[in-house]
Scaffold this active site. Structure first.
Site, mmCIF file in Angstrom:
data_model
loop_
_atom_site.group_PDB
_atom_site.id
_atom_site.type_symbol
_atom_site.label_atom_id
_atom_site.label_comp_id
_atom_site.label_asym_id
_atom_site.label_seq_id
_atom_site.Cartn_x
_atom_site.Cartn_y
_atom_site.Cartn_z
ATOM 1 N N HIS A 68 76.191 -11.378 15.509
ATOM 2 C CA HIS A 68 77.418 -12.183 15.994
ATOM 3 C C HIS A 68 77.443 -13.554 15.193
ATOM 4 C CE1 HIS A 68 76.259 -10.295 20.189
ATOM 5 N NE2 HIS A 68 77.193 -9.490 19.423
ATOM 6 N N HIS A 69 76.945 -13.593 14.019
ATOM 7 C CA HIS A 69 77.513 -14.794 13.154
ATOM 8 C C HIS A 69 78.912 -14.756 12.888
ATOM 9 C CE1 HIS A 69 77.766 -12.021 9.875
ATOM 10 N NE2 HIS A 69 77.912 -13.067 9.038
ATOM 11 N N ARG A 70 79.738 -13.670 13.022
ATOM 12 C CA ARG A 70 81.195 -13.711 12.514
ATOM 13 C C ARG A 70 81.627 -12.822 13.741
ATOM 14 N NH1 ARG A 70 81.351 -17.608 9.588
ATOM 15 N NH2 ARG A 70 81.390 -17.558 7.354
ATOM 16 N N LYS A 98 77.181 -5.480 4.501
ATOM 17 C CA LYS A 98 78.436 -4.774 3.915
ATOM 18 C C LYS A 98 79.464 -5.556 4.023
ATOM 19 C CE LYS A 98 78.769 -0.251 4.833
ATOM 20 N NZ LYS A 98 79.205 0.898 5.544
ATOM 21 N N LYS A 110 78.103 -0.665 15.141
ATOM 22 C CA LYS A 110 78.148 0.708 15.001
ATOM 23 C C LYS A 110 78.222 1.530 16.417
ATOM 24 C CE LYS A 110 78.464 3.509 11.467
ATOM 25 N NZ LYS A 110 79.028 3.178 10.052
HETATM 26 N N1 GLU Z 1 82.542 3.874 9.216
HETATM 27 C C1 GLU Z 1 82.866 2.965 8.190
HETATM 28 C C2 GLU Z 1 81.675 2.347 7.579
HETATM 29 O O1 GLU Z 1 80.638 2.775 7.573
HETATM 30 C C3 GLU Z 1 83.997 2.066 8.358
HETATM 31 C C4 GLU Z 1 83.913 1.030 9.127
HETATM 32 C C5 GLU Z 1 85.074 0.125 9.587
HETATM 33 O O2 GLU Z 1 86.199 0.493 9.060
HETATM 34 O O3 GLU Z 1 85.005 -0.828 10.665
HETATM 35 O O4 GLU Z 1 81.914 1.328 6.743
#
Ligand code: GLU
Length: 474
Positions: A68-70, A98, A110
């Site tokens: 939750h840092h952003r 990422k 996720k």
């Molecule tokens: N499911 C993709 C990923 O693993 C896209 C996630 C997204 O667009 O929020 O990066």
């Protein structure tokens, strides 16, 4: 994709934590802060009933907000039988790193539903998706300012539309409701270029890696992307678009793999024809002019310049790592190489371009889509005609100076104002090139580390700084 013997015992989240620790030990940060960055902030495990046929089925599903840092948190939703809490936690963590690497101002999340979508009809899938969304709403795990899902393995634009519609129904009157999910169809709040974004990002990333002459020489490869011999595993959205952009960029796709097997042709495969062949026959095998390989795994072990696993995690593991002959592995999937395998591949001198950088194109363009939804206007709508008019005026001024007119087609291509998709491609290209340079600089800064550790260092540093802005100072 292909299964392997280490599947049942292997913890994907433990692997991600190991990668994190490998990087964090190079950084002078308080232990508590490192732990706070590493752990999952919220884990929601749910079971809900859905009417399927004559009976009721209890569906197992998850949503994990890693950091939750952003805010909002961001990450896809996958439909697969392999879904479990450990997997979703791992994938949510990868999303945090990422986003940090490509400067997308989101925390990672996720979701997953443990179903095989092929076993359900469209009505049933819609019911499952809408019910899952309702569960997320109940616990405040979705919303344009809190947590924004997207497509992942087994989901696409259709599912995102159902999610948005369900959310909007409950959020009646909320003006930004459309920004509750990305990867929507363009006709329903999506953005041009999102569909191909991950594959395009993979292409930009690999092309960038190939442009560093000294890195290529170390691998025994010629600098530049053109002519590279590539193997791609997975012909889903990511694999298909990677193949498309690799082909257009001048690479030679010598093998393509899917779960039913793989095909090989040293002269190169026409990815589109293979895709159509699979659609028509139900299998990638027996493609005219190509050699069948018994299993998808065999393709991973082919001699090639660039290997792109673009399917699921855990494809290159302790048992097959030693047989990998590629010079570069580009992780288009999330977690296709296990931590154990990476140690073996590092020793073999194989360069791994890590998932948390390489497949960030999807979330980058999701960010653009979210911005579009919040601003309620398509990129380029205001400026396109003005830009075109100014460019035409410049061309006319040049013509009168040189005393010679431009041809109609020259005028068209030079004067053209940018469309939404032009902005998306250019924003993504810039993002991938900048981020590669940052990861590579960090790789050079710490002798002896690999590209994954460098990418994690880049991410951890940025996240640590943002905790500073929250009052938790490193
Ligand atoms: N499911 C993709 C990923 O693993 C896209 C996630 C997204 O667009 O929020 O990066």
């Amino acid at each position: 994709m292909a299964s392997n013997s280490s599947e049942t015992t292997h913890s994907f989240f433990a692997d991600v934590c190991k990668y994190f620790d490998n990087a964090a030990r190079h950084l002078d940060l308080p232990e508590g802060l490192k732990n706070q960055i590493k752990e999952c902030n919220s884990v929601y495990s749910m079971k809900f009933p859905v009417r399927i046929g004559e009976g009721i089925e209890v569906i197992e599903a998850y949503r994990v907000e890693h950091s939750h840092h952003r805010l909002p948190t961001k990450g896809g939703i996958r439909y697969a039988m392999s879904v479990n809490q450990d997997e979703v936690m791992a994938l949510a963590s990868l999303m945090t790193y990422k986003c940090a690497i490509v400067n997308v101002p989101f925390g990672g999340a996720k979701g997953g539903i443990k179903i095989d979508p092929k076993q359900y009809n469209v009505d049933q899938l819609e019911r499952i998706t809408r019910r899952y969304t309702t569960e997320l709403i109940k616990k405040n795990f979705i919303g344009p300012a809190t947590d924004v899902p997207a497509p992942d393995y087994g989901t696409g634009e259709r599912e995102m539309s159902w999610i948005m519609d369900t959310y909007a129904t409950f959020a009646n009157g909320q003006i930004d409701a459309m920004g509750c999910v990305t990867g929507k169809p363009v006709s329903n709040g999506g953005i041009n270029g999102r569909r191909e974004a991950t594959g395009l990002g993979v292409y930009y990333g690999i092309r960038e890696a190939c442009n560093y002459a000294e890195d290529m020489q170390k691998l025994g490869l010629t600098p530049g992307f053109k002519g590279k011999r590539c193997v791609i595993q997975g012909l889903g959205n990511v694999g298909y678009h990677t193949a498309k952009f690799f082909h257009e960029g001048g690479a030679k796709i010598i093998a393509l793999a899917e779960y039913e097997g793989a095909i090989y042709n040293e002269d190169g495969l026409d990815y589109e024809a293979v895709f159509q062949h699979r659609k028509a026959t139900g299998s990638i095998l027996n493609f005219p002019g190509a050699t069948n390989l018994a299993s998808s795994n065999d393709a991973l072990e082919l001699d090639c310049d660039i290997l792109i696993p673009a399917a699921l995690e855990n494809q290159i593991h302790a048992e097959n790592a030693d047989r990998i002959k590629a010079k570069i592995i580009g992780e288009a999937a999330n977690g296709p190489v296990t931590a154990e395998a990476e140690e073996i591949l590092d020793k073999k001198g194989i360069m791994i371009i890590p998932d948390i950088y390489l497949n960030a194109g999807g979330v980058t363009v999701s960010y653009f889509e979210w911005l579009k939804n919040l601003s309620h206007v398509r990129f380029g709508r205001l400026g396109k005609r003005f830009e075109e008019k100014m460019n035409n005026e410049i061309l006319s001024a040049i013509e009168s100076q040189i005393g010679k007119p431009f041809t109609e087609s020259q005028r068209k291509s030079i004067a053209r104002g940018a469309d939404e998709v032009d902005f998306v491609y250019s924003g993504l290209e810039e993002t991938m090139i900048e981020a590669y340079a940052e990861v590579r600089d960090t790789y050079m800064e710490f002798p002896g580390i690999n590209m994954r550790t460098a990418a994690f260092i880049v991410a951890i540093r940025k996240i640590a700084v943002s905790y500073g802005s929250m009052g938790i100072f490193p």
